[in-house]
Design an enzyme around this catalytic site. Sequence first.
Site, PDB file in Angstrom:
ATOM      1  N   SER A 131       0.823  -1.221   0.000  1.00 31.78           N
ATOM      2  CA  SER A 131       0.000   0.000   0.000  1.00 31.78           C
ATOM      3  C   SER A 131       0.855   1.269   0.000  1.00 31.78           C
ATOM      4  O   SER A 131       1.935   1.301   0.596  1.00 31.78           O
ATOM      5  CB  SER A 131      -0.880  -0.002   1.259  1.00 31.78           C
ATOM      6  OG  SER A 131      -1.427   1.268   1.478  1.00 31.78           O
ATOM      7  N   THR A 191      -5.291   2.716  -7.452  1.00 33.34           N
ATOM      8  CA  THR A 191      -6.608   2.638  -6.818  1.00 33.34           C
ATOM      9  C   THR A 191      -7.480   3.771  -7.343  1.00 33.34           C
ATOM     10  O   THR A 191      -7.122   4.951  -7.229  1.00 33.34           O
ATOM     11  CB  THR A 191      -6.461   2.684  -5.287  1.00 33.34           C
ATOM     12  OG1 THR A 191      -5.681   1.550  -4.900  1.00 33.34           O
ATOM     13  CG2 THR A 191      -7.806   2.637  -4.584  1.00 33.34           C
ATOM     14  N   ARG A 285     -15.398  -0.189   2.126  1.00 29.92           N
ATOM     15  CA  ARG A 285     -14.955   0.968   2.920  1.00 29.92           C
ATOM     16  C   ARG A 285     -15.169   2.293   2.206  1.00 29.92           C
ATOM     17  O   ARG A 285     -14.895   3.343   2.750  1.00 29.92           O
ATOM     18  CB  ARG A 285     -13.461   0.811   3.250  1.00 29.92           C
ATOM     19  CG  ARG A 285     -13.186  -0.357   4.139  1.00 29.92           C
ATOM     20  CD  ARG A 285     -11.725  -0.748   4.122  1.00 29.92           C
ATOM     21  NE  ARG A 285     -10.844   0.140   4.840  1.00 29.92           N
ATOM     22  CZ  ARG A 285     -10.673   0.133   6.152  1.00 29.92           C
ATOM     23  NH1 ARG A 285     -11.364  -0.701   6.900  1.00 29.92           N
ATOM     24  NH2 ARG A 285      -9.809   0.943   6.733  1.00 29.92           N
ATOM     25  N   ARG A 340      -8.506  -8.224   4.620  1.00 34.06           N
ATOM     26  CA  ARG A 340      -8.577  -8.421   6.081  1.00 34.06           C
ATOM     27  C   ARG A 340      -7.995  -9.751   6.550  1.00 34.06           C
ATOM     28  O   ARG A 340      -7.337  -9.774   7.606  1.00 34.06           O
ATOM     29  CB  ARG A 340     -10.019  -8.254   6.561  1.00 34.06           C
ATOM     30  CG  ARG A 340     -10.510  -6.801   6.416  1.00 34.06           C
ATOM     31  CD  ARG A 340     -11.932  -6.635   6.889  1.00 34.06           C
ATOM     32  NE  ARG A 340     -12.451  -5.290   6.669  1.00 34.06           N
ATOM     33  CZ  ARG A 340     -12.978  -4.858   5.522  1.00 34.06           C
ATOM     34  NH1 ARG A 340     -13.061  -5.666   4.476  1.00 34.06           N
ATOM     35  NH2 ARG A 340     -13.431  -3.615   5.422  1.00 34.06           N
TER      36      ARG A 340
HETATM   37  C1  FMN Z   1      -7.757  -1.920   6.867  1.00 35.85           C
HETATM   38  C2  FMN Z   1      -7.779  -1.816   5.374  1.00 35.85           C
HETATM   39  C3  FMN Z   1      -6.902  -0.953   4.744  1.00 35.85           C
HETATM   40  C4  FMN Z   1      -6.913  -0.855   3.345  1.00 35.85           C
HETATM   41  N1  FMN Z   1      -5.993  -0.059   2.743  1.00 35.85           N
HETATM   42  C5  FMN Z   1      -5.967   0.017   1.400  1.00 35.85           C
HETATM   43  C6  FMN Z   1      -4.971   0.780   0.743  1.00 35.85           C
HETATM   44  O1  FMN Z   1      -4.105   1.369   1.369  1.00 35.85           O
HETATM   45  N2  FMN Z   1      -5.030   0.847  -0.607  1.00 35.85           N
HETATM   46  C7  FMN Z   1      -5.984   0.190  -1.342  1.00 35.85           C
HETATM   47  O2  FMN Z   1      -6.000   0.295  -2.561  1.00 35.85           O
HETATM   48  N3  FMN Z   1      -6.911  -0.570  -0.743  1.00 35.85           N
HETATM   49  C8  FMN Z   1      -6.927  -0.681   0.599  1.00 35.85           C
HETATM   50  N4  FMN Z   1      -7.840  -1.484   1.205  1.00 35.85           N
HETATM   51  C9  FMN Z   1      -8.764  -2.297   0.384  1.00 35.85           C
HETATM   52  C10 FMN Z   1      -8.135  -3.673   0.091  1.00 35.85           C
HETATM   53  O3  FMN Z   1      -7.088  -3.555  -0.837  1.00 35.85           O
HETATM   54  C11 FMN Z   1      -9.154  -4.652  -0.497  1.00 35.85           C
HETATM   55  O4  FMN Z   1      -9.794  -4.046  -1.587  1.00 35.85           O
HETATM   56  C12 FMN Z   1     -10.193  -5.135   0.510  1.00 35.85           C
HETATM   57  O5  FMN Z   1      -9.634  -5.255   1.794  1.00 35.85           O
HETATM   58  C13 FMN Z   1     -10.739  -6.482   0.080  1.00 35.85           C
HETATM   59  O6  FMN Z   1     -11.751  -6.898   0.939  1.00 35.85           O
HETATM   60  P1  FMN Z   1     -11.531  -7.939   2.147  1.00 35.85           P
HETATM   61  O7  FMN Z   1     -10.884  -7.174   3.246  1.00 35.85           O
HETATM   62  O8  FMN Z   1     -12.917  -8.350   2.459  1.00 35.85           O
HETATM   63  O9  FMN Z   1     -10.661  -9.065   1.655  1.00 35.85           O
HETATM   64  C14 FMN Z   1      -7.844  -1.595   2.595  1.00 35.85           C
HETATM   65  C15 FMN Z   1      -8.723  -2.462   3.238  1.00 35.85           C
HETATM   66  C16 FMN Z   1      -8.694  -2.581   4.612  1.00 35.85           C
HETATM   67  C17 FMN Z   1      -9.633  -3.555   5.276  1.00 35.85           C
END
Ligand code: FMN
Length: 397
Positions: A131, A191, A285, A340
């Site tokens: 990230s 992203t 999110r 997660r």
């Molecule tokens: C705590 C957290 C932080 C995340 N940070 C980023 C990030 O920095 N950049 C990004 O593109 N996606 C981020 N995501 C999204 C994840 O890349 C991904 O799309 C998502 O977690 C997938 O769903 P899942 O947690 O149900 O597997 C984040 C997700 C979570 C839960």
Amino acid sequence: MQDVKEEVGKCQKKLRRALLNIEDYHQQAKETLQQMAYDYYSSGSDDQLTLIDNQAAFRRIKLRPKILIDVSSHLSIDSTNCKVQLLNSTTTIPFPCIIAPTAFHRLANSEHGELATVRAAVACSTIMCVSTVATTRMELIADEYRRQIKDNYPDSHSQLWYQLYVFTNRQYSQNLIKRAEKCGYKALVITVDACELGNRELDIHNNFSLPDGIRAENLIDDNNILAFDYPNVPYDSSLSWKDLNWIRSITSLPIILKGIIHPDDAREAVKHGVQGIIVSNHGGRQLDTCQSTIDALPDIVKAVAGSSHQIDIYVDGGIRRGTDILKSIALGAKAVLIGRPVLWGLAVDGEQGVRNVLEILKREFRVAMMLCGCQTIDDIRNNNLLVMNKNNNRSKL
Ligand SMILES: Cc1cc2nc3c(=O)[nH]c(=O)nc-3n(C[C@H](O)[C@H](O)[C@H](O)COP(=O)(O)O)c2cc1C
């Protein structure tokens, strides 16, 4: 005395509980993490409906297994049945599951953070997408990656990909890309579903902030000053398709767009010559009530089928079981990403925890393939294994 006995009993029970699946890791992580960190990792935006539906949508899809097929080759120690090739066959991983970019790994494991995650990625021969808001400098993650390959896992197919948030300061974004290229990252994951931060009410209640000593290390400037602090992130809300040409002109890395849900956008991505897209709603999110990712996938696959420029389609969101991976592949994804589950593994047991999480999913996926009568990944795509819920209006699939 009775109280002490009860406490000891509880501790022994905790110690004895085997962590068999991703939900076990989730529950254990919940007990381990500080409340603010757990809420930050686990929550979604608004009413969290998309967060919930990402997982529920997988459960709505039923499997229709095929039988009396020799699947014994899965049991050989050097089985390659689960192997997939990505990015125009330039990359091969032994199992179609990639570590999604997630922020702040040192919140889950303050000592090692992303370094523990990359060690697990190398050990399990998979890709780690780092990230932009990692709590370890991308150069240190790349050094650790190389050290692990050299010293411990020379045959690993692991790779590093770099996830980019494009910020209002374009020069800043360009520098991040250049740094990633220089230290050997193999793809740029942009992203595109974060033109503004989603409304995460638990973080607001908790007044979320990073503990002392934990920072978004890649955003520290030459004078050791943090360019900005979460949640005041200057996402470039003016980012649009034409900016992809600019990004293309400054990097030769393969480009993967992360955060596509609409089939028209998938078509547009193909037109812009990207190498891949990730069907993602940011783990629920960002935009709440957004369609779940596995429900979005079939229309996207249909939209880009037959185009002369072939791209990889990946999916993330709510993947918690090997059967979820199988369903994703059956609907046309090349591989899935998990967010997660990796954080839960990291919180429970650092590098080993992430390895366990990946191993659990791999084992479940292999068993699911065997029980569905699939010898190869192509069998998953071709064997007509899914029964979609009629309410999804896709009963013919
Ligand atoms: C705590 C957290 C932080 C995340 N940070 C980023 C990030 O920095 N950049 C990004 O593109 N996606 C981020 N995501 C999204 C994840 O890349 C991904 O799309 C998502 O977690 C997938 O769903 P899942 O947690 O149900 O597997 C984040 C997700 C979570 C839960």
